[in-house]
Design a protein around this motif. Sequence first.
Motif, PDB file in Angstrom:
ATOM      1  N   ASP A 259      45.717  50.483  43.188  1.00 17.45           N
ATOM      2  CA  ASP A 259      45.420  49.055  43.231  1.00 17.45           C
ATOM      3  C   ASP A 259      46.267  48.285  42.223  1.00 17.45           C
ATOM      4  O   ASP A 259      46.788  47.203  42.527  1.00 17.45           O
ATOM      5  CB  ASP A 259      43.921  48.821  42.956  1.00 17.45           C
TER       6      ASP A 259
ATOM      7  N   ARG B 116      44.370  58.148  40.495  1.00 15.83           N
ATOM      8  CA  ARG B 116      43.125  57.396  40.687  1.00 15.83           C
ATOM      9  C   ARG B 116      43.349  56.284  41.694  1.00 15.83           C
ATOM     10  O   ARG B 116      44.444  55.706  41.749  1.00 15.83           O
ATOM     11  CB  ARG B 116      42.686  56.757  39.360  1.00 15.83           C
TER      12      ARG B 116
ATOM     13  N   GLY C 154      42.289  53.355  41.378  1.00 15.11           N
ATOM     14  CA  GLY C 154      42.605  52.171  40.586  1.00 15.11           C
ATOM     15  C   GLY C 154      44.072  52.064  40.240  1.00 15.11           C
ATOM     16  O   GLY C 154      44.616  50.964  40.129  1.00 15.11           O
TER      17      GLY C 154
ATOM     18  N   GLY D 163      40.899  42.895  44.456  1.00 12.43           N
ATOM     19  CA  GLY D 163      40.703  44.210  43.864  1.00 12.43           C
ATOM     20  C   GLY D 163      41.723  45.266  44.187  1.00 12.43           C
ATOM     21  O   GLY D 163      41.677  46.358  43.629  1.00 12.43           O
TER      22      GLY D 163
ATOM     23  N   ALA E 283      33.318  41.526  41.072  1.00 14.19           N
ATOM     24  CA  ALA E 283      33.354  42.995  41.047  1.00 14.19           C
ATOM     25  C   ALA E 283      34.788  43.492  41.177  1.00 14.19           C
ATOM     26  O   ALA E 283      35.192  44.458  40.518  1.00 14.19           O
ATOM     27  CB  ALA E 283      32.482  43.556  42.161  1.00 14.19           C
ATOM     28  N   ALA E 284      35.577  42.822  42.029  1.00 12.68           N
ATOM     29  CA  ALA E 284      36.973  43.212  42.214  1.00 12.68           C
ATOM     30  C   ALA E 284      37.762  43.032  40.926  1.00 12.68           C
ATOM     31  O   ALA E 284      38.541  43.920  40.527  1.00 12.68           O
ATOM     32  CB  ALA E 284      37.594  42.385  43.337  1.00 12.68           C
TER      33      ALA E 284
ATOM     34  N   PHE F 258      40.167  49.262  46.569  1.00 12.19           N
ATOM     35  CA  PHE F 258      38.885  48.595  46.334  1.00 12.19           C
ATOM     36  C   PHE F 258      38.423  47.877  47.594  1.00 12.19           C
ATOM     37  O   PHE F 258      37.259  47.967  47.985  1.00 12.19           O
ATOM     38  CB  PHE F 258      39.005  47.596  45.177  1.00 12.19           C
TER      39      PHE F 258
ATOM     40  N   ARG G 213      36.601  42.890  37.869  1.00 13.27           N
ATOM     41  CA  ARG G 213      36.135  43.853  36.863  1.00 13.27           C
ATOM     42  C   ARG G 213      36.730  45.232  37.145  1.00 13.27           C
ATOM     43  O   ARG G 213      37.096  45.974  36.222  1.00 13.27           O
ATOM     44  CB  ARG G 213      34.611  43.917  36.832  1.00 13.27           C
ATOM     45  N   HIS G 214      36.814  45.573  38.424  1.00 12.62           N
ATOM     46  CA  HIS G 214      37.466  46.845  38.809  1.00 12.62           C
ATOM     47  C   HIS G 214      38.901  46.877  38.286  1.00 12.62           C
ATOM     48  O   HIS G 214      39.343  47.894  37.726  1.00 12.62           O
ATOM     49  CB  HIS G 214      37.447  46.973  40.333  1.00 12.62           C
TER      50      HIS G 214
ATOM     51  N   GLN H  69      34.961  48.309  49.899  1.00 14.62           N
ATOM     52  CA  GLN H  69      34.016  47.258  50.273  1.00 14.62           C
ATOM     53  C   GLN H  69      33.758  47.280  51.775  1.00 14.62           C
ATOM     54  O   GLN H  69      32.625  47.089  52.228  1.00 14.62           O
ATOM     55  CB  GLN H  69      34.564  45.893  49.843  1.00 14.62           C
TER      56      GLN H  69
ATOM     57  N   ALA I 173      40.386  49.409  35.562  1.00 11.84           N
ATOM     58  CA  ALA I 173      41.514  50.226  36.011  1.00 11.84           C
ATOM     59  C   ALA I 173      42.656  50.133  35.010  1.00 11.84           C
ATOM     60  O   ALA I 173      43.342  51.138  34.732  1.00 11.84           O
ATOM     61  CB  ALA I 173      41.968  49.785  37.402  1.00 11.84           C
TER      62      ALA I 173
END
Length: 659
Positions: free
Chosen positions: A631, A626, A628, A645, A267-268, A649, A270-271, A653, A275
């Motif tokens: 990050d 954002r 993202g 992430g 998930a990280a 991110f 993919r984030h 979590q 982003a």
Amino acid sequence: MDEMRFSESVTARLQEGVLVVAIDNPPVNALSAHVRSGLAAALDHAAGEPAVTGLVLSGAGRTFIGGADIREFGKPPAEPQLPALVGRIEAFGKPVVCAVNGAALGGGCEVALACHGRIAGGKASFGLPEVKLGIVPGAGGTQRLPRLIGTVAAVELIGTGRAVRADEAVALGLADALAADPVAAAIAAVREQAGRPLRRTGELAVPAADSAALAAAQAKVVAKSRGQAAPAEAGRLVAAAGQLGLERGLAEERATFVRLRDSVESAALRHVFFAERAAGKVDKLDGVSPRQVGTVGVVGAGLMGSGIAVSALVGGYRVVALEQTPEAAVDGRVRMAGLLDKAVQSRRLTGEARDACFARLETTAEAADLATADLVIEAVFDDLAVKTDLFRRLDGIVAPDAILATNTSYLDPDAIAAATAHPSRVVGLHFFSPANVMRLVEVVDCAATAPGVLASALAFVKRLGKLPIVCGVTEGFIGNRIFSAYRRQAEFMLEDGALPHEIDAALEAYGFPMGIFAVNDMAGLEIAWARRKRQAASRNPAERYVKIADRLCEAGRLGRKTGLGWYAYPDGKRTDDPAVTAMIEAARAAKGITPRPFTAQEIVDRLLEAMADEGRALLAEGIAARPGDIDLVMINGYGFPAHKGGPMFAAGQDEKRLA
């Protein structure tokens, strides 16, 4: 014969008895549901048509198949699913040969592996980059690739996600041949194979591997992964291909794929992926076209300036690099030549491309030579008086519509812009060192920056192949402001009881390539020291301030360059220094602090919280658009592990776990 259409993205024509199938799903021919259904329909047609001796699979445009359709991420799978389609291709009763004209990545590579032959065009490439999304190939890649190229080579390719060009693919045995016209060569290969036993990849024996070489390849991949799970799992699955039959190996691969796909790590990543797709998109620039930039001026040919100049040369620009003296200009040219030579040695550039870059380079000590520049980037000493004086002089040299960019790390670009005759043409381009290597560029939207200037800066950075993150004006922009916040927290922990090596070890265990104190030593402690001295008069006396770093600088401990910083560097090797521990203990005693131990988890938690808190402030102030973006800055500029992430991110979590 007329064109046949099997889905909105899959067509075919019959040529010399061969069904030539074309996948046309721009921009990268992703394996969308309609592509998969179209390929299945083409197989159905070929199976039931005696006139069809076999199939050629090809991609329209410059890509064969670029992998999965990211728009399907997180949605229920649509039939036919890729593993079943790949299995059907391999088991098909007539020859199926792929003509790989461009990139065959992820699922596209798995389709190619299942074909009975693979013809590569000159621009073909093959890769299984799934580990970059925290997963492993899920349609047979870990089981079929080692049957073609051996387990050692397969561990390296799948475990790193590296793509190989056509010539290397042929040398490895991944592709059968290289052809100027891969479709024509694939048609000939189908006709040659028709009626003969087909070479099904899954039925091949896995070549015997030296156990020590295999273990070494697995260990190398794990060492580079910085704690990410997917590379190690990929190595395990590849090794299993030599021990399990295809059916059991595929089942184990699929189970691992599903488990990793549902992990926080995936998930990280993919984030991070999404982003990056959003980065550089600015609502106010809709409909705004960038200006044409052909010649780039770079003022300052030191390490940073040379890196910027080389990036611009590789991006195809003509570059005029200005230094203060003819001797310094010559030194700058030599420095840039060395960077271009290193790019050739590492195969990031061909010799011909290097020569073309050098032909577009002019180094000079005459400021008037910048008159032809469409964009001028300053990379001079980070002093406000120096930069404002330079921009005033540039006003009288460059054209009125030329763009002026400052590479400052901490100074106020609005103050620099205000010193010019045309503040609307000033923008910030904060490169990270070494600029010819680092991907990240913070694009600073100043108070007066014209939309066309901002759009031009973004287009310029993208053409360099770098990642632009737009931010507003604040001291340190996004990255250095967050870095300063978490450095302060690290220094608070020093006073409270931790030691530099303990904090660095906790960060490195989390996944950072280097801890914060080791990074400070590498960058040099004098830069932050100078900044702290500038801020001394305006500092709130009620705020906690740690003087340990100041004491190091006062003692001449400026980092690696002096052999002493937070650590000592005998023979260039980093070691803990009792003298630093003594300084820390003295600072604690002066404040009456009784030290206490810190666990690695507590260290990481406090530093992540400091980063996230500062990130929230940047969002609230409108400096960052954002989470993202924040990050991406920390991942690409400061070594934050991508598989975590980024700090925003990771904070999300934590909030989910506490909810």
